[in-house]
Design a protein around this motif. Sequence first.
Motif, PDB file in Angstrom:
ATOM      1  N   GLU A 178     -13.485  27.224  -2.840  1.00 28.82           N
ATOM      2  CA  GLU A 178     -11.912  27.325  -2.217  1.00 28.82           C
ATOM      3  C   GLU A 178     -11.772  26.578  -1.210  1.00 28.82           C
ATOM      4  O   GLU A 178     -10.588  26.041  -1.071  1.00 28.82           O
ATOM      5  CB  GLU A 178     -12.440  28.785  -1.582  1.00 28.82           C
ATOM      6  CG  GLU A 178     -12.363  29.981  -2.404  1.00 28.82           C
ATOM      7  CD  GLU A 178     -11.407  31.149  -2.348  1.00 28.82           C
ATOM      8  OE1 GLU A 178     -11.177  32.080  -2.955  1.00 28.82           O
ATOM      9  OE2 GLU A 178     -10.482  30.870  -1.313  1.00 28.82           O
ATOM     10  N   GLU A 212      -8.933  27.717 -11.370  1.00 24.78           N
ATOM     11  CA  GLU A 212      -9.354  29.454 -10.829  1.00 24.78           C
ATOM     12  C   GLU A 212     -10.487  29.894 -11.528  1.00 24.78           C
ATOM     13  O   GLU A 212     -10.745  29.396 -12.891  1.00 24.78           O
ATOM     14  CB  GLU A 212      -8.207  30.179 -10.870  1.00 24.78           C
ATOM     15  CG  GLU A 212      -7.137  30.185  -9.989  1.00 24.78           C
ATOM     16  CD  GLU A 212      -7.526  30.663  -8.779  1.00 24.78           C
ATOM     17  OE1 GLU A 212      -8.468  31.516  -8.623  1.00 24.78           O
ATOM     18  OE2 GLU A 212      -7.355  30.340  -7.508  1.00 24.78           O
ATOM     19  N   TYR A 227     -15.725  37.779  -6.774  1.00 21.98           N
ATOM     20  CA  TYR A 227     -15.427  37.734  -5.267  1.00 21.98           C
ATOM     21  C   TYR A 227     -14.272  38.618  -4.963  1.00 21.98           C
ATOM     22  O   TYR A 227     -13.051  38.264  -5.498  1.00 21.98           O
ATOM     23  CB  TYR A 227     -15.228  36.083  -4.885  1.00 21.98           C
ATOM     24  CG  TYR A 227     -14.954  35.958  -3.227  1.00 21.98           C
ATOM     25  CD1 TYR A 227     -16.013  36.503  -2.342  1.00 21.98           C
ATOM     26  CD2 TYR A 227     -13.586  35.858  -2.957  1.00 21.98           C
ATOM     27  CE1 TYR A 227     -15.559  36.127  -1.056  1.00 21.98           C
ATOM     28  CE2 TYR A 227     -13.572  35.682  -1.594  1.00 21.98           C
ATOM     29  CZ  TYR A 227     -14.266  35.950  -0.721  1.00 21.98           C
ATOM     30  OH  TYR A 227     -14.101  35.704   0.615  1.00 21.98           O
ATOM     31  N   PRO A 229     -11.860  39.230  -1.807  1.00 25.44           N
ATOM     32  CA  PRO A 229     -11.275  38.533  -0.434  1.00 25.44           C
ATOM     33  C   PRO A 229     -11.101  39.778   0.568  1.00 25.44           C
ATOM     34  O   PRO A 229     -11.142  39.527   1.784  1.00 25.44           O
ATOM     35  CB  PRO A 229     -10.109  37.878  -0.753  1.00 25.44           C
ATOM     36  CG  PRO A 229      -9.596  38.699  -2.184  1.00 25.44           C
ATOM     37  CD  PRO A 229     -10.886  39.125  -3.036  1.00 25.44           C
ATOM     38  N   ASP A 232     -14.965  40.734   1.466  1.00 25.65           N
ATOM     39  CA  ASP A 232     -15.718  39.449   1.468  1.00 25.65           C
ATOM     40  C   ASP A 232     -17.069  39.347   1.235  1.00 25.65           C
ATOM     41  O   ASP A 232     -18.040  39.036   1.700  1.00 25.65           O
ATOM     42  CB  ASP A 232     -15.716  38.919   3.113  1.00 25.65           C
ATOM     43  CG  ASP A 232     -15.981  37.547   3.161  1.00 25.65           C
ATOM     44  OD1 ASP A 232     -15.790  36.744   2.428  1.00 25.65           O
ATOM     45  OD2 ASP A 232     -16.412  37.149   4.517  1.00 25.65           O
ATOM     46  N   ARG A 261      -2.616  35.672   2.918  1.00 32.45           N
ATOM     47  CA  ARG A 261      -3.245  35.792   1.577  1.00 32.45           C
ATOM     48  C   ARG A 261      -2.337  35.427   0.560  1.00 32.45           C
ATOM     49  O   ARG A 261      -0.894  35.680   0.802  1.00 32.45           O
ATOM     50  CB  ARG A 261      -3.932  37.214   1.500  1.00 32.45           C
ATOM     51  CG  ARG A 261      -5.018  37.629   2.497  1.00 32.45           C
ATOM     52  CD  ARG A 261      -5.907  36.693   1.945  1.00 32.45           C
ATOM     53  NE  ARG A 261      -7.236  36.992   2.869  1.00 32.45           N
ATOM     54  CZ  ARG A 261      -8.505  36.494   2.818  1.00 32.45           C
ATOM     55  NH1 ARG A 261      -8.787  35.879   1.546  1.00 32.45           N
ATOM     56  NH2 ARG A 261      -9.349  36.602   3.797  1.00 32.45           N
ATOM     57  N   ARG A 267      -6.355  35.795  -2.478  1.00 33.80           N
ATOM     58  CA  ARG A 267      -7.168  35.093  -1.624  1.00 33.80           C
ATOM     59  C   ARG A 267      -6.633  34.060  -0.738  1.00 33.80           C
ATOM     60  O   ARG A 267      -5.402  34.186  -0.380  1.00 33.80           O
ATOM     61  CB  ARG A 267      -7.878  33.915  -2.978  1.00 33.80           C
ATOM     62  CG  ARG A 267      -8.722  34.696  -3.800  1.00 33.80           C
ATOM     63  CD  ARG A 267      -9.653  33.676  -4.620  1.00 33.80           C
ATOM     64  NE  ARG A 267     -10.562  34.672  -5.384  1.00 33.80           N
ATOM     65  CZ  ARG A 267     -11.639  34.006  -6.059  1.00 33.80           C
ATOM     66  NH1 ARG A 267     -12.053  32.863  -5.628  1.00 33.80           N
ATOM     67  NH2 ARG A 267     -12.324  34.909  -6.875  1.00 33.80           N
TER      68      ARG A 267
END
Length: 401
Positions: A178, A212, A227, A229, A232, A261, A267
């Motif tokens: 990221e 991505e 993942y 966001p 977390d 976001r 994300r």
Amino acid sequence: MKIVLENILPGDATKRFQFQILTDHLKHEEASLVADSYCNSRQPYTDTMLALTKIYGQPHKLAVQCITELMDGPDVRSGDVKALRLFALHVRSLVGVLEQLGRRGHVELQCGSHVSRLLGKLPHDLTVSFKRFIHPMRVAIPTLTDFADCLEYELEVQEDSGKSVSYSKMESSIRNKENRRDSKHVNKTTTVLLGTEKAAETHALASPPALEPPANSHGVIDRRNAYCPYCDNTNHDLNSCDNFKQLNREQKDSWIRSNNRCWHCGRGHQASKCTLKASCKMCNRKYLLVLHEVNERAEGKAPATATAENCLVNTASELRYVNRPSYDCKVLLKISKIIIRNGNRTLEAYAVLDDGSQRTLLLHAAAKKLGLKGKAEDLALSTVRQELQLLHGPAVSFTIC
């Protein structure tokens, strides 16, 4: 220097010899002039050292100089262990210098104003920790020694806690990806603000999109790169997050806006830079299913009268203005005269150059005069406030010179 000379000069050396060694080590011009004024004295070394001590060796002057150097340095940020260690070493060095100066140095050590000035360089959490540290001591006015002891204790605690924290390799890898993706977008070059060609049709000015994590047809990111966001962690993705699903539409909207976001995947990047491949199974648009109701409201802001034949202009449902500054100022836009060409048709116009734009917009009147026709496209317009506006219009191709 005074301590060094007292240790290395022989006890039976003459005053002239000591004076010669002293002058050899004086590099400052003013200090050399002070030594020259005592070159004919009976005790040149003793008189010169007393004069230098009076000018440069006063305890309060030494303390003020050291504190000034600390105050001119950068502030210590919360969690910055390296900066805290350097700051603590400087404070301990200041305490050591004052302790060597005897009674006068002891007076400076007890001065509470020095501690108050140095506390201004620390963040709020370290200031609170210092007050908590000296509270059991029942000290009315903390000294520099107390301050140095507190910094060393806080540094030891932060270093120990830093060693005990460990992250999984999967989470670290995702965070690094990221960060690399966001850093690429920061250095991305932009096009001029004039037309509506797609990003795939732009020339070498546009940077390639960031990759991505793979996603399936339901908009769920591959478990190997999952993942969330919102939580977390890497135990699940946002589509499978039970905590996020319990939020209503207003709460989801507030979380996206307040944390900057992405409206498509949640994300930490802008929606205009999102490269999500998965589609919502309810409307088949490029965003996660769990964010359908949030994006559905954003689409509802577009005017009902907008059609695929309208140009990408004047389709926003509301306008926002920045308050005028109190002083007289002007905002200068970069404008270039150009010729737009479509086959045998040409049109002279002016282009407004926008460094922050990633697409090129063309007015409807110009497209109509040049006979430009293209495929209908919905353009997600992202502003500096991270708000999303959907514009409807065709994507066309043309040449300029």
